[in-house]
Design a protein around this motif. Structure first.
Motif, PDB file in Angstrom:
ATOM      1  N   ARG A  12       0.849  -1.192   0.000  1.00  8.93           N
ATOM      2  CA  ARG A  12       0.000   0.000   0.000  1.00  8.93           C
ATOM      3  C   ARG A  12       0.882   1.238   0.000  1.00  8.93           C
ATOM      4  NH1 ARG A  12      -5.090   1.256   4.086  1.00  8.93           N
ATOM      5  NH2 ARG A  12      -5.841   3.112   2.989  1.00  8.93           N
ATOM      6  N   VAL A  13       0.522   2.190  -0.858  1.00  5.52           N
ATOM      7  CA  VAL A  13       1.277   3.438  -0.999  1.00  5.52           C
ATOM      8  C   VAL A  13       0.344   4.587  -0.642  1.00  5.52           C
ATOM      9  CG1 VAL A  13       2.628   4.880  -2.555  1.00  5.52           C
ATOM     10  CG2 VAL A  13       2.667   2.387  -2.820  1.00  5.52           C
ATOM     11  N   HIS A  14       0.785   5.429   0.282  1.00  3.01           N
ATOM     12  CA  HIS A  14      -0.036   6.563   0.736  1.00  3.01           C
ATOM     13  C   HIS A  14       0.693   7.864   0.422  1.00  3.01           C
ATOM     14  CE1 HIS A  14      -2.930   8.838   3.039  1.00  3.01           C
ATOM     15  NE2 HIS A  14      -1.951   9.370   3.765  1.00  3.01           N
ATOM     16  N   CYS A  15       0.000   8.742  -0.302  1.00  3.08           N
ATOM     17  CA  CYS A  15       0.544  10.053  -0.674  1.00  3.08           C
ATOM     18  C   CYS A  15      -0.399  11.122  -0.114  1.00  3.08           C
ATOM     19  CB  CYS A  15       0.652  10.203  -2.189  1.00  3.08           C
ATOM     20  SG  CYS A  15       1.417   8.779  -3.019  1.00  3.08           S
ATOM     21  N   ALA A  16       0.116  11.994   0.730  1.00  2.00           N
ATOM     22  CA  ALA A  16      -0.723  12.994   1.406  1.00  2.00           C
ATOM     23  C   ALA A  16      -0.171  14.395   1.168  1.00  2.00           C
ATOM     24  CB  ALA A  16      -0.788  12.699   2.902  1.00  2.00           C
ATOM     25  N   GLY A  17      -1.057  15.388   1.408  1.00  6.56           N
ATOM     26  CA  GLY A  17      -0.638  16.789   1.316  1.00  6.56           C
ATOM     27  C   GLY A  17      -0.511  17.312  -0.101  1.00  6.56           C
ATOM     28  N   ILE A  18      -1.422  16.922  -0.989  1.00  2.00           N
ATOM     29  CA  ILE A  18      -1.378  17.368  -2.388  1.00  2.00           C
ATOM     30  C   ILE A  18      -2.416  18.480  -2.567  1.00  2.00           C
ATOM     31  CG2 ILE A  18      -1.636  16.652  -4.791  1.00  2.00           C
ATOM     32  CD1 ILE A  18      -1.024  13.779  -3.822  1.00  2.00           C
ATOM     33  N   ARG A  19      -1.963  19.625  -3.005  1.00  2.00           N
ATOM     34  CA  ARG A  19      -2.855  20.767  -3.241  1.00  2.00           C
ATOM     35  C   ARG A  19      -3.012  20.963  -4.747  1.00  2.00           C
ATOM     36  NH1 ARG A  19      -3.955  23.855   1.149  1.00  2.00           N
ATOM     37  NH2 ARG A  19      -4.509  25.620  -0.199  1.00  2.00           N
ATOM     38  N   VAL A  20      -4.290  21.016  -5.163  1.00  2.00           N
ATOM     39  CA  VAL A  20      -4.611  21.116  -6.589  1.00  2.00           C
ATOM     40  C   VAL A  20      -5.535  22.312  -6.805  1.00  2.00           C
ATOM     41  CG1 VAL A  20      -5.644  19.923  -8.553  1.00  2.00           C
ATOM     42  CG2 VAL A  20      -4.389  18.625  -6.834  1.00  2.00           C
ATOM     43  N   PRO A  21      -5.265  23.154  -7.813  1.00  4.75           N
ATOM     44  CA  PRO A  21      -6.171  24.279  -8.096  1.00  4.75           C
ATOM     45  C   PRO A  21      -7.487  23.798  -8.691  1.00  4.75           C
ATOM     46  CG  PRO A  21      -4.405  24.191  -9.715  1.00  4.75           C
ATOM     47  CD  PRO A  21      -4.064  23.179  -8.673  1.00  4.75           C
ATOM     48  N   VAL A  22      -8.561  24.504  -8.349  1.00  2.00           N
ATOM     49  CA  VAL A  22      -9.904  24.151  -8.820  1.00  2.00           C
ATOM     50  C   VAL A  22     -10.180  24.903 -10.123  1.00  2.00           C
ATOM     51  CG1 VAL A  22     -12.369  24.241  -8.279  1.00  2.00           C
ATOM     52  CG2 VAL A  22     -10.693  23.720  -6.480  1.00  2.00           C
ATOM     53  N   PRO A  23     -10.682  24.208 -11.155  1.00  2.82           N
ATOM     54  CA  PRO A  23     -10.999  24.910 -12.405  1.00  2.82           C
ATOM     55  C   PRO A  23     -12.180  25.865 -12.217  1.00  2.82           C
ATOM     56  CG  PRO A  23     -11.775  22.651 -12.492  1.00  2.82           C
ATOM     57  CD  PRO A  23     -10.970  22.765 -11.232  1.00  2.82           C
TER      58      PRO A  23
END
Length: 261
Positions: free
Chosen positions: A222-233
């Motif tokens: 299992r791979v966990h990636c956290a803290g990703i900020r993405v702009p909203v269209p």
């Protein structure tokens, strides 16, 4: 004056047999009587010959048997632990094993709609980079499932195809994660209407290891990636891809009977 003759006081050792014994005496050749001898000791004491018996074997008590079994079990366990430690040390020296590395290289939120009833429809383009730092170890993966969440709410699901990860190799995996009509809490719906959203990405699959011609059994990873900020269209305008390059944590999942670690 005539001499007197006195009878001898010494008894005759061989008295003649009386008539009560048959009235006849045995003769020896020339007619003399056969002398009789007293019985020997072996005739008087007719005892069986003494034979020494072997010493009786001592029976082990139940406590002694249990103690011996426990000692043997402890010795066997210690030997197995020592052998396992030696094998692990030799394996580490020969192969220097390292876990594969995963990172989110690109995320683009192309569609995001939040209805008045707090239902979310979204679409994301995701790129994940996998690196194999080992020189002698090859990984082989089953199809990889991907799950995207925002504040615990489902934001999209997708998958990557399985592949073989060669030695000292870097592979970029691309996929699309979508969600349609997913109900969320009003508080989560309010955060999704902001200019950026926080995302967590989880990957789950089964992976095996290949060492030369030897392959291990596949284990859950299992791979966990956290803290990703993405702009909203905004409106019909598509947002630009975000390149967070977030490193992910890799966890191996072992299952022993009913428990998963």
């Amino acid at each position: 004056m005539a001499d007197r003759v006195y009878p001898s006081a010494k008894p005759n050792p061989n008295p003649p047999q009386s008539a009560a014994n048959g009235g006849a005496t045995a003769t020896n050749g020339g007619g003399g009587t056969q002398p009789s001898f007293p019985p020997t000791k072996s005739q008087l004491y007719n005892r069986p010959m003494y034979r020494p018996q072997p010493p009786a074997k001592r029976r082990r008590t139940r406590r002694g048997c249990c103690r011996a079994c426990c000692c043997w079990l402890v010795l066997i366990l210690i030997s197995l632990i020592i052998l396992a430690a030696l094998a692990g040390g030799i394996f580490y020296i020969l192969y220097r094993p390292q876990r594969p590395n995963f990172s989110v290289s690109s995320v683009q939120l192309t569609t995001l709609n939040v209805s008045a009833s707090n239902q979310v429809t979204s679409k994301l383009n995701i790129a994940v980079t996998a690196r194999n730092p080992n020189k002698k170890i090859v990984f082989f993966y089953d199809p990889i499932s991907i799950s995207v969440t925002s504040d615990g709410a489902d934001f999209g699901d997708g998958s990557f195809p399985g592949f073989v990860h060669q030695k000292k190799n870097t592979t970029v995996m691309r996929t699309t994660a979508t969600s349609s009509g997913q109900s969320v809490d009003p508080s989560v719906a309010a955060t999704l209407k902001k200019s950026t959203v926080n995302l967590d990405i989880d990957l789950e699959t089964k992976a095996g290891v290949k060492l030369g011609g030897f392959k291990t059994k596949k284990m859950k990873i299992r791979v966990h990636c956290a803290g990703i900020r993405v702009p909203v269209p905004k409106g019909k305008k598509t947002s630009s891809p975000s390149t967070p390059d977030v490193s992910c944590k890799v966890k191996l999942r072992f299952k022993i009977w009913k428990w998963t670690f």
